[in-house]
Design a protein around this motif. Structure first.
Motif, PDB file in Angstrom:
ATOM      1  N   GLN A   1       0.824  -1.187   0.000  1.00 39.35           N
ATOM      2  CA  GLN A   1       0.000   0.000   0.000  1.00 39.35           C
ATOM      3  C   GLN A   1       0.871   1.253   0.000  1.00 39.35           C
ATOM      4  OE1 GLN A   1      -3.390  -0.078  -0.348  1.00 39.35           O
ATOM      5  NE2 GLN A   1      -3.172   2.107  -0.652  1.00 39.35           N
ATOM      6  N   VAL A   2       2.010   1.215   0.670  1.00 39.32           N
ATOM      7  CA  VAL A   2       2.895   2.377   0.734  1.00 39.32           C
ATOM      8  C   VAL A   2       3.362   2.775  -0.661  1.00 39.32           C
ATOM      9  CG1 VAL A   2       5.146   3.189   1.564  1.00 39.32           C
ATOM     10  CG2 VAL A   2       3.653   1.903   3.087  1.00 39.32           C
ATOM     11  N   LEU A   3       3.734   1.792  -1.474  1.00 40.73           N
ATOM     12  CA  LEU A   3       4.193   2.090  -2.833  1.00 40.73           C
ATOM     13  C   LEU A   3       3.068   2.690  -3.671  1.00 40.73           C
ATOM     14  CD1 LEU A   3       6.368  -1.082  -3.521  1.00 40.73           C
ATOM     15  CD2 LEU A   3       7.141   1.185  -2.822  1.00 40.73           C
ATOM     16  N   GLU A   4       1.899   2.105  -3.578  1.00 39.13           N
ATOM     17  CA  GLU A   4       0.763   2.637  -4.331  1.00 39.13           C
ATOM     18  C   GLU A   4       0.410   4.047  -3.873  1.00 39.13           C
ATOM     19  OE1 GLU A   4      -2.156  -0.433  -3.799  1.00 39.13           O
ATOM     20  OE2 GLU A   4      -1.325  -1.647  -5.421  1.00 39.13           O
ATOM     21  N   ASP A   5       0.476   4.306  -2.568  1.00 40.25           N
ATOM     22  CA  ASP A   5       0.198   5.646  -2.045  1.00 40.25           C
ATOM     23  C   ASP A   5       1.210   6.665  -2.569  1.00 40.25           C
ATOM     24  OD1 ASP A   5      -1.969   4.643  -0.677  1.00 40.25           O
ATOM     25  OD2 ASP A   5      -0.981   4.655   1.289  1.00 40.25           O
ATOM     26  N   ALA A   6       2.394   6.209  -2.919  1.00 39.38           N
ATOM     27  CA  ALA A   6       3.432   7.091  -3.469  1.00 39.38           C
ATOM     28  C   ALA A   6       3.301   7.242  -4.981  1.00 39.38           C
ATOM     29  CB  ALA A   6       4.811   6.545  -3.110  1.00 39.38           C
ATOM     30  N   GLY A   7       2.268   6.657  -5.569  1.00 35.90           N
ATOM     31  CA  GLY A   7       2.051   6.779  -7.006  1.00 35.90           C
ATOM     32  C   GLY A   7       2.807   5.767  -7.841  1.00 35.90           C
ATOM     33  N   ILE A   8       3.285   4.724  -7.206  1.00 31.62           N
ATOM     34  CA  ILE A   8       4.025   3.688  -7.916  1.00 31.62           C
ATOM     35  C   ILE A   8       3.062   2.582  -8.323  1.00 31.62           C
ATOM     36  CG2 ILE A   8       5.822   1.920  -7.700  1.00 31.62           C
ATOM     37  CD1 ILE A   8       7.214   3.870  -5.724  1.00 31.62           C
ATOM     38  N   GLU A   9       3.026   2.299  -9.616  1.00 29.45           N
ATOM     39  CA  GLU A   9       2.156   1.238 -10.118  1.00 29.45           C
ATOM     40  C   GLU A   9       2.883  -0.103  -9.987  1.00 29.45           C
ATOM     41  OE1 GLU A   9       0.062  -0.309 -14.256  1.00 29.45           O
ATOM     42  OE2 GLU A   9       1.180   1.568 -14.254  1.00 29.45           O
ATOM     43  N   ILE A  10       2.280  -1.023  -9.287  1.00 36.34           N
ATOM     44  CA  ILE A  10       2.835  -2.364  -9.126  1.00 36.34           C
ATOM     45  C   ILE A  10       2.257  -3.237 -10.231  1.00 36.34           C
ATOM     46  CG2 ILE A  10       3.007  -4.372  -7.614  1.00 36.34           C
ATOM     47  CD1 ILE A  10       2.644  -2.361  -5.258  1.00 36.34           C
ATOM     48  N   VAL A  11       3.127  -3.752 -11.097  1.00 40.16           N
ATOM     49  CA  VAL A  11       2.648  -4.549 -12.229  1.00 40.16           C
ATOM     50  C   VAL A  11       2.727  -6.052 -11.973  1.00 40.16           C
ATOM     51  CG1 VAL A  11       3.156  -2.743 -13.908  1.00 40.16           C
ATOM     52  CG2 VAL A  11       4.874  -4.513 -13.428  1.00 40.16           C
ATOM     53  N   ALA A  12       3.473  -6.463 -10.958  1.00 43.76           N
ATOM     54  CA  ALA A  12       3.586  -7.897 -10.664  1.00 43.76           C
ATOM     55  C   ALA A  12       4.169  -8.082  -9.274  1.00 43.76           C
ATOM     56  CB  ALA A  12       4.486  -8.585 -11.687  1.00 43.76           C
ATOM     57  N   THR A  13       3.824  -9.188  -8.661  1.00 43.35           N
ATOM     58  CA  THR A  13       4.442  -9.612  -7.409  1.00 43.35           C
ATOM     59  C   THR A  13       4.757 -11.095  -7.540  1.00 43.35           C
ATOM     60  OG1 THR A  13       2.340 -10.163  -6.350  1.00 43.35           O
ATOM     61  CG2 THR A  13       3.170  -7.918  -6.037  1.00 43.35           C
ATOM     62  N   PHE A  14       5.748 -11.542  -6.802  1.00 41.10           N
ATOM     63  CA  PHE A  14       6.080 -12.963  -6.797  1.00 41.10           C
ATOM     64  C   PHE A  14       6.868 -13.297  -5.541  1.00 41.10           C
ATOM     65  CE2 PHE A  14       9.677 -11.019  -9.035  1.00 41.10           C
ATOM     66  CZ  PHE A  14      10.778 -11.616  -8.419  1.00 41.10           C
ATOM     67  N   ALA A  15       6.884 -14.566  -5.208  1.00 39.47           N
ATOM     68  CA  ALA A  15       7.680 -15.072  -4.086  1.00 39.47           C
ATOM     69  C   ALA A  15       8.915 -15.752  -4.655  1.00 39.47           C
ATOM     70  CB  ALA A  15       6.862 -16.056  -3.254  1.00 39.47           C
ATOM     71  N   GLY A  16      10.079 -15.205  -4.345  1.00 42.48           N
ATOM     72  CA  GLY A  16      11.329 -15.783  -4.826  1.00 42.48           C
ATOM     73  C   GLY A  16      11.793 -16.969  -4.012  1.00 42.48           C
ATOM     74  N   GLU A  17      11.167 -17.193  -2.870  1.00 46.22           N
ATOM     75  CA  GLU A  17      11.438 -18.333  -1.993  1.00 46.22           C
ATOM     76  C   GLU A  17      12.911 -18.453  -1.592  1.00 46.22           C
ATOM     77  OE1 GLU A  17       9.660 -21.891  -3.623  1.00 46.22           O
ATOM     78  OE2 GLU A  17       7.867 -20.787  -4.230  1.00 46.22           O
ATOM     79  N   TRP A  18      13.621 -17.338  -1.585  1.00 52.22           N
ATOM     80  CA  TRP A  18      15.047 -17.320  -1.226  1.00 52.22           C
ATOM     81  C   TRP A  18      15.826 -18.344  -2.050  1.00 52.22           C
ATOM     82  CZ3 TRP A  18      15.539 -12.895   0.775  1.00 52.22           C
ATOM     83  CH2 TRP A  18      14.573 -12.385   1.626  1.00 52.22           C
ATOM     84  N   SER A  19      15.418 -18.524  -3.285  1.00 54.24           N
ATOM     85  CA  SER A  19      16.031 -19.507  -4.183  1.00 54.24           C
ATOM     86  C   SER A  19      16.403 -18.819  -5.485  1.00 54.24           C
ATOM     87  CB  SER A  19      15.032 -20.642  -4.451  1.00 54.24           C
ATOM     88  OG  SER A  19      15.446 -21.424  -5.538  1.00 54.24           O
ATOM     89  N   ASP A  20      17.673 -18.932  -5.889  1.00 52.60           N
ATOM     90  CA  ASP A  20      18.101 -18.319  -7.146  1.00 52.60           C
ATOM     91  C   ASP A  20      17.255 -18.790  -8.324  1.00 52.60           C
ATOM     92  OD1 ASP A  20      20.194 -16.701  -6.155  1.00 52.60           O
ATOM     93  OD2 ASP A  20      21.570 -18.390  -6.165  1.00 52.60           O
ATOM     94  N   GLY A  21      17.011 -20.086  -8.420  1.00 57.88           N
ATOM     95  CA  GLY A  21      16.257 -20.631  -9.544  1.00 57.88           C
ATOM     96  C   GLY A  21      14.831 -20.131  -9.593  1.00 57.88           C
ATOM     97  N   VAL A  22      14.140 -20.184  -8.477  1.00 61.02           N
ATOM     98  CA  VAL A  22      12.753 -19.719  -8.414  1.00 61.02           C
ATOM     99  C   VAL A  22      12.704 -18.215  -8.670  1.00 61.02           C
ATOM    100  CG1 VAL A  22      10.737 -19.397  -6.913  1.00 61.02           C
ATOM    101  CG2 VAL A  22      12.001 -21.563  -6.879  1.00 61.02           C
TER     102      VAL A  22
END
Length: 171
Positions: free
Chosen positions: A1-22
């Motif tokens: 929400q903080v990023l959106e409140d700053a006018g930043i458009e979030i186009v994607a989210t993902f969980a990297g699972e602390w794994s280089d491959g993922v």
């Protein structure tokens, strides 16, 4: 929400699972689907970001990453516009010292704030927090494992440990 409140458009989210491959697979998908990104806010590793950009054949854009030795070396080797956050792996030593002080009857602060380091390739850019230059032989090392995370302890913690102490222990 903080990023959106700053006018930043979030186009994607993902969980990297602390794994280089993922993380690389997920970030590669984001890069493929979004050719006009202005930046990447992530907690994947710098080497993961570098590999995804290399695989995509894309120029680097400003990103954030979580600290690893390999990530700092990737930043140096590719002059990446990156902020790498170090969460100080020796936090348990700080907590243990506080516990010992309490057991010894000393008065300790109710809260202990340990500021994470923010490492960058260009310290002249104002990012709103104090930053430290990524430097080979100072906070990243070609002869140490990729997962190595330096500094290991806050600068004001005693006793300090040196990179040489760690290298001697490995041998």
């Amino acid at each position: 929400q903080v990023l959106e409140d700053a006018g930043i458009e979030i186009v994607a989210t993902f969980a990297g699972e602390w794994s280089d491959g993922v993380g690389q697979q997920q970030l590669s998908s984001v890069l493929a689907a979004n050719p006009d990104l202005d930046g990447i806010f992530s907690q994947v590793y710098g080497e993961t970001i570098s590999a995804a950009f290399e695989q995509a054949g894309r120029d680097y854009i400003p990103c954030t990453a979580f600290m690893t030795n390999a990530g700092c070396l990737a930043a140096i080797d590719n002059d990446m516009p990156i902020i790498i956050g170090n969460n100080i792996p020796g936090l348990s030593a700080v907590a243990l010292q506080i516990a010992v002080d309490v057991l010894d009857g000393e008065t300790v602060e109710q809260n202990t704030l340990v500021e994470p380091g923010q490492f960058v390739m260009d310290t002249s850019v104002d990012v709103g927090v104090e930053t430290t230059l990524i430097e080979e032989g100072v906070n990243c090392f070609r002869d140490l494992p990729g997962a190595f995370d330096w500094p290991a302890l806050p600068a004001d913690f005693e006793p300090q440990i040196t990179v040489e102490d760690i290298q001697d222990y490995q041998q």
